[in-house]
Design a protein around this motif. Structure first.
Motif, PDB file in Angstrom:
ATOM      1  N   ALA A 196      -4.392 -10.653   9.039  1.00 61.29           N
ATOM      2  CA  ALA A 196      -5.232 -10.328   7.893  1.00 61.29           C
ATOM      3  C   ALA A 196      -5.846  -8.938   8.068  1.00 61.29           C
ATOM      4  O   ALA A 196      -6.230  -8.553   9.169  1.00 61.29           O
ATOM      5  CB  ALA A 196      -6.325 -11.368   7.736  1.00 61.29           C
ATOM      6  N   LYS A 197      -5.921  -8.212   6.967  1.00 62.64           N
ATOM      7  CA  LYS A 197      -6.501  -6.875   6.977  1.00 62.64           C
ATOM      8  C   LYS A 197      -7.607  -6.821   5.936  1.00 62.64           C
ATOM      9  O   LYS A 197      -7.375  -7.079   4.760  1.00 62.64           O
ATOM     10  CB  LYS A 197      -5.418  -5.838   6.664  1.00 62.64           C
ATOM     11  N   VAL A 213     -16.296  -3.468  -3.822  1.00 59.94           N
ATOM     12  CA  VAL A 213     -15.490  -4.662  -3.562  1.00 59.94           C
ATOM     13  C   VAL A 213     -14.862  -4.592  -2.176  1.00 59.94           C
ATOM     14  O   VAL A 213     -14.429  -3.528  -1.722  1.00 59.94           O
ATOM     15  CB  VAL A 213     -14.379  -4.802  -4.634  1.00 59.94           C
ATOM     16  N   ARG A 214     -14.800  -5.754  -1.546  1.00 56.56           N
ATOM     17  CA  ARG A 214     -14.124  -5.890  -0.258  1.00 56.56           C
ATOM     18  C   ARG A 214     -13.040  -6.955  -0.407  1.00 56.56           C
ATOM     19  O   ARG A 214     -13.282  -8.028  -0.972  1.00 56.56           O
ATOM     20  CB  ARG A 214     -15.105  -6.303   0.831  1.00 56.56           C
ATOM     21  N   VAL A 215     -11.835  -6.651   0.079  1.00 58.62           N
ATOM     22  CA  VAL A 215     -10.728  -7.603  -0.022  1.00 58.62           C
ATOM     23  C   VAL A 215     -10.104  -7.856   1.339  1.00 58.62           C
ATOM     24  O   VAL A 215     -10.178  -7.017   2.237  1.00 58.62           O
ATOM     25  CB  VAL A 215      -9.630  -7.103  -0.997  1.00 58.62           C
ATOM     26  N   GLY A 220       0.713  -8.844   2.508  1.00 59.08           N
ATOM     27  CA  GLY A 220       0.867  -8.077   1.278  1.00 59.08           C
ATOM     28  C   GLY A 220       0.204  -8.700   0.066  1.00 59.08           C
ATOM     29  O   GLY A 220       0.382  -8.226  -1.047  1.00 59.08           O
ATOM     30  N   LYS A 221      -0.580  -9.776   0.262  1.00 60.37           N
ATOM     31  CA  LYS A 221      -1.245 -10.439  -0.856  1.00 60.37           C
ATOM     32  C   LYS A 221      -2.754 -10.492  -0.620  1.00 60.37           C
ATOM     33  O   LYS A 221      -3.220 -10.576   0.517  1.00 60.37           O
ATOM     34  CB  LYS A 221      -0.714 -11.866  -1.022  1.00 60.37           C
ATOM     35  N   ILE A 222      -3.500 -10.451  -1.715  1.00 60.42           N
ATOM     36  CA  ILE A 222      -4.957 -10.584  -1.634  1.00 60.42           C
ATOM     37  C   ILE A 222      -5.287 -12.054  -1.409  1.00 60.42           C
ATOM     38  O   ILE A 222      -4.961 -12.903  -2.243  1.00 60.42           O
ATOM     39  CB  ILE A 222      -5.641 -10.089  -2.917  1.00 60.42           C
ATOM     40  N   GLN A 282      -6.252   1.730   0.141  1.00 63.88           N
ATOM     41  CA  GLN A 282      -6.447   1.855   1.591  1.00 63.88           C
ATOM     42  C   GLN A 282      -5.560   0.869   2.353  1.00 63.88           C
ATOM     43  O   GLN A 282      -5.092   1.148   3.459  1.00 63.88           O
ATOM     44  CB  GLN A 282      -7.916   1.586   1.944  1.00 63.88           C
ATOM     45  N   ALA A 283      -5.347  -0.296   1.735  1.00 61.47           N
ATOM     46  CA  ALA A 283      -4.522  -1.323   2.395  1.00 61.47           C
ATOM     47  C   ALA A 283      -3.042  -1.048   2.237  1.00 61.47           C
ATOM     48  O   ALA A 283      -2.207  -1.716   2.846  1.00 61.47           O
ATOM     49  CB  ALA A 283      -4.853  -2.705   1.817  1.00 61.47           C
ATOM     50  N   GLY A 284      -2.728  -0.057   1.408  1.00 62.20           N
ATOM     51  CA  GLY A 284      -1.328   0.261   1.176  1.00 62.20           C
ATOM     52  C   GLY A 284      -0.682  -0.626   0.144  1.00 62.20           C
ATOM     53  O   GLY A 284       0.524  -0.762   0.073  1.00 62.20           O
TER      54      GLY A 284
END
Length: 285
Positions: A196-197, A213-215, A220-222, A282-284
């Motif tokens: 998890a990132k 917001v923070r995710v 590759g999925k939220i 940022q997460a790509g």
């Protein structure tokens, strides 16, 4: 003295004549030099012919080819790019569609020429985003890449790669795009897929307060979304308390920032989507 018989002399003369003829035939060359040289010239001409046809094909590769990329939807409007490729290089780039209306017109007018120039200079879709035009730049790059994929050059490069790109990519031999981004796909779908990132978007200022917001992204999925900051005070507490949970759920369900605004919370929804997009960048994602 004994006289020789006339018949004997005739037989001897005939035998000598036959022997001379046989000797002459034995000494005659097996082939005609002139014919041999003619045959050699014909063979040289035949071997030279394929070389000439190959040169024509090579010259044909320098012809200009105009390609139009896919229409990419952004939060501020569609972006579509058209390029001209000659000799394996981008010689011109233009945006057929770009966000318009209000401030979007000003942003596009400033950003698109810079993106066009960058595409020609770099010769690929790996160009920097224009400051203040994140969405337009992102849409431009995606459309540009789809146009480049249509040249077939990326697919040929993947074929000559001996399957190494297919091994690292998740899509196998699906052409230039999958082959070109194979290593990136592998990092997300391989051993790193289960990791998890968590990334935090930028704080977006609205008329009623900041939204941030923070995710959490996994594979590759939220998998989780939450508002670190939201409008507070007076009626804003009620609005945020109602809207933010809905926006969090929508972000996870959609997997991107293309979510609907919550009725009665237009400003909070707009700030939320913008901050969410910056987190995904940022997460790509």
């Amino acid at each position: 003295m004994k006289k020789s018989h006339p018949l004997r002399r005739v037989v001897l003369a005939g035998a000598a004549t036959v022997s001379g003829i046989v000797l002459l035939l034995a000494l005659k060359p097996a082939s005609d030099p002139a014919a041999a040289s003619a045959d050699g010239a014909a063979q040289q001409q035949a071997s030279a012919a394929p070389q000439g046809s190959g040169g024509v094909q090579a010259a044909g590769g320098t012809e200009a080819q105009t390609l139009t990329g896919d229409v990419v939807k952004t939060d501020y409007g569609n972006v579509q790019v058209r390029i001209t490729v000659a000799g394996g290089k981008i010689t011109s780039a233009a945006a057929l569609q770009s966000p318009t209306g209000g401030r979007s017109t000003t942003v596009s007018t400033d950003a698109v020429p810079k993106l066009n120039k960058a595409a020609v200079t770099v010769g690929s879709a790996d160009i920097d985003a224009v400051s203040g035009a994140t969405y337009t730049s992102g849409g431009y790059k995606k459309s540009l890449q789809s146009a480049l994929d249509k040249t077939g050059e990326a697919g040929e490069a993947g074929a000559t790669g001996g399957g190494s790109a297919e091994a690292s990519g998740t899509g196998g031999g699906t052409g230039g795009t999958d082959g070109g981004s194979g290593s990136g796909d592998a990092s997300g779908s391989g051993s790193g897929a289960a990791q998890a990132k968590t990334v935090t978007g930028k704080a977006v200022t609205t008329d009623y307060g900041p939204v941030q917001v923070r995710v959490t992204v996994t594979g590759g999925k939220i998998t989780k979304a939450e508002a670190v900051q939201q409008p507070k005070g007076g009626r804003s507490d009620q609005i945020s308390g109602d809207a933010v949970p809905k926006l969090n759920a929508a972000a996870v369900a959609a997997g991107n920032a293309d979510i609907d605004a919550v009725s009665g919370a237009t400003y909070t929804s707009g700030g939320y989507k913008e901050s969410l997009q910056s987190a995904l960048d940022q997460a790509g994602g």
